[in-house]
Design an enzyme around this catalytic site. Structure first.
Site, PDB file in Angstrom:
ATOM      1  N   ASN A   1       0.920  -1.160   0.009  1.00 30.38           N
ATOM      2  CA  ASN A   1       0.259  -0.554   0.276  1.00 30.38           C
ATOM      3  C   ASN A   1       1.092   1.109  -0.066  1.00 30.38           C
ATOM      4  OD1 ASN A   1      -1.835   1.588   0.436  1.00 30.38           O
ATOM      5  ND2 ASN A   1      -2.269   0.697   2.107  1.00 30.38           N
ATOM      6  N   TRP A   2       0.734   1.984  -0.975  1.00 28.10           N
ATOM      7  CA  TRP A   2       1.908   2.836  -0.929  1.00 28.10           C
ATOM      8  C   TRP A   2       1.412   4.208  -0.567  1.00 28.10           C
ATOM      9  CZ3 TRP A   2       4.139   2.018  -6.653  1.00 28.10           C
ATOM     10  CH2 TRP A   2       4.816   1.246  -7.261  1.00 28.10           C
ATOM     11  N   LYS A   3       0.028   4.029  -0.544  1.00 30.98           N
ATOM     12  CA  LYS A   3      -0.470   5.465   0.176  1.00 30.98           C
ATOM     13  C   LYS A   3      -0.523   6.539  -0.992  1.00 30.98           C
ATOM     14  CE  LYS A   3      -0.173   2.775   5.041  1.00 30.98           C
ATOM     15  NZ  LYS A   3       0.155   3.006   6.170  1.00 30.98           N
TER      16      LYS A   3
ATOM     17  N   HIS B   1      -9.923   2.152   5.224  1.00 27.91           N
ATOM     18  CA  HIS B   1      -8.410   1.570   5.732  1.00 27.91           C
ATOM     19  C   HIS B   1      -8.061   2.356   7.005  1.00 27.91           C
ATOM     20  CE1 HIS B   1      -3.670   2.334   6.387  1.00 27.91           C
ATOM     21  NE2 HIS B   1      -4.058   1.708   5.403  1.00 27.91           N
TER      22      HIS B   1
ATOM     23  N   GLU C   1      -5.372  -4.808  11.269  1.00 30.65           N
ATOM     24  CA  GLU C   1      -4.715  -3.795  10.950  1.00 30.65           C
ATOM     25  C   GLU C   1      -4.706  -2.475  12.189  1.00 30.65           C
ATOM     26  OE1 GLU C   1      -2.215  -2.683   6.615  1.00 30.65           O
ATOM     27  OE2 GLU C   1      -4.352  -1.432   7.184  1.00 30.65           O
TER      28      GLU C   1
ATOM     29  N   SER D   1       3.002  -1.878  10.261  1.00 35.05           N
ATOM     30  CA  SER D   1       4.880  -1.313  10.645  1.00 35.05           C
ATOM     31  C   SER D   1       5.338  -2.804  10.131  1.00 35.05           C
ATOM     32  CB  SER D   1       4.930  -1.089  12.359  1.00 35.05           C
ATOM     33  OG  SER D   1       4.670  -0.345  13.061  1.00 35.05           O
TER      34      SER D   1
ATOM     35  N   GLY E   1       2.175  -0.882   4.217  1.00 40.10           N
ATOM     36  CA  GLY E   1       2.123   0.534   4.097  1.00 40.10           C
ATOM     37  C   GLY E   1       4.444   0.919   3.614  1.00 40.10           C
TER      38      GLY E   1
HETATM   39  P1  13P Z   1       2.295   0.572   7.289  1.00 39.30           P
HETATM   40  O1  13P Z   1       3.524  -0.810   7.579  1.00 39.30           O
HETATM   41  O2  13P Z   1       3.160   1.403   7.208  1.00 39.30           O
HETATM   42  O3  13P Z   1       2.905   0.187   9.405  1.00 39.30           O
HETATM   43  O4  13P Z   1       1.267   0.409   7.048  1.00 39.30           O
HETATM   44  C1  13P Z   1       0.680   0.186   7.680  1.00 39.30           C
HETATM   45  C2  13P Z   1      -0.221  -0.048   6.167  1.00 39.30           C
HETATM   46  O5  13P Z   1      -1.235   0.802   6.567  1.00 39.30           O
HETATM   47  C3  13P Z   1      -1.017  -0.752   5.128  1.00 39.30           C
HETATM   48  O6  13P Z   1      -1.896  -1.050   5.003  1.00 39.30           O
END
Ligand code: 13P
Length: 261
Positions: A9-11, A94, A166, A214, A235
């Site tokens: 998930n590149w957000k 999300h 999550e 994480s 993420g």
């Molecule tokens: P991180 O891996 O940066 O904690 O993010 C997790 C996340 O929200 C994936 O959707």
């Protein structure tokens, strides 16, 4: 055997050029494996160009969000109907949507239904806040998130839904507290128990449950090794090809161990 799902998930990171460069690196370092499915969720803007550049035998695309109406006067929105030929998966609910954009469980329910209606497999994100966890409400939150979000989903449809656990406190961009695998195992077991209550034993076994929060290359094998965990939603580490490749490698190793010789 269920395939292990590794989702990047590149957000809201990477412009189209940067996204294309990172995908190129993924292509260089990540090989096809019959037991692993690697999914990339770039920004909405990069979906179209990446879909052309992507080796679809190796990777699949996911949207990070979409609106639940198929079309109409909803300025600024993009529907699942518009994404149906572009993505295989759609992330829904999300915690960033819930925390920053006030997305309610009712809206998430509509989005899960819209994804399914348009032939897109939802990756439904659920999980409690730190406050809820400290108050001992984790199970209640999992129950509420699942029962509300899946309300319109039939027993035929449930097996094709992915659930990502999550916990908000474990996501690096929030409190960033390390998650204990034993706690994650309990939560995943409880998710399957809820699916069993709602849809029966077969669905509880078939539904894929991921962990997210994480995950990095140094601990991916720990989370992937949790009994009942079918993959990870990544993420920050997915923005670094070396770390993400390490996570996919951990999935390869696990798949090899699991495959009967
Ligand atoms: P991180 O891996 O940066 O904690 O993010 C997790 C996340 O929200 C994936 O959707």
């Amino acid at each position: 055997m269920k395939r292990i799902l590794v989702v990047a998930n590149w957000k809201m990171n990477l412009n189209t050029h940067e996204a294309s460069t990172l995908l190129h690196r993924y292509h260089q370092h990540i090989a096809t494996h019959r037991d692993i499915e690697v999914v990339v969720a770039p920004s909405l803007l990069s979906l179209q160009p990446l879909s052309v550049e992507m080796d679809r035998h190796r990777f699949r695309l996911a949207s990070q969000d979409a609106y639940f109406k198929d079309e109409g006067s909803y300025t600024g929105e993009v529907s699942f109907a518009m994404l149906r030929d572009l993505v295989h998966y759609g992330i829904v609910g999300h915690s960033a949507r819930r925390v920053y954009f006030g997305e309610t469980l009712e809206v998430i329910r509509e989005k899960v239904a819209a994804a399914v209606r348009n032939g897109i497999t939802p990756i439904l994100c659920i999980g409690e806040t730190k406050q809820e966890r400290d108050a001992g409400e984790t199970k209640q939150v999992i129950h509420d998130h699942l029962t509300t979000a899946l309300k319109n989903i039939t027993s035929d449809e449930i097996e094709n839904i992915v659930i990502a656990y999550e916990p908000i406190w474990a996501i690096s961009t929030f409190d960033g507290e390390p998650a204990k695998p034993s706690d994650m195992q309990k939560a995943i077991e409880y998710i399957r128990f809820q699916i069993k209550e709602l849809y029966g034993e077969r669905a509880a076994k078939a539904v894929r449950v991921l962990y997210g929060g994480s995950v990095s290359d140094d601990d991916a094998s720990v989370f992937l090794g949790i009994p009942g965990c079918d993959g990870v939603l990544v993420g920050a580490a997915s923005l670094n090809y070396a770390k993400f490749t390490g996570i996919v490698d951990a999935a390869y190793r696990l798949a090899r161990e699991r495959r009967p010789s």
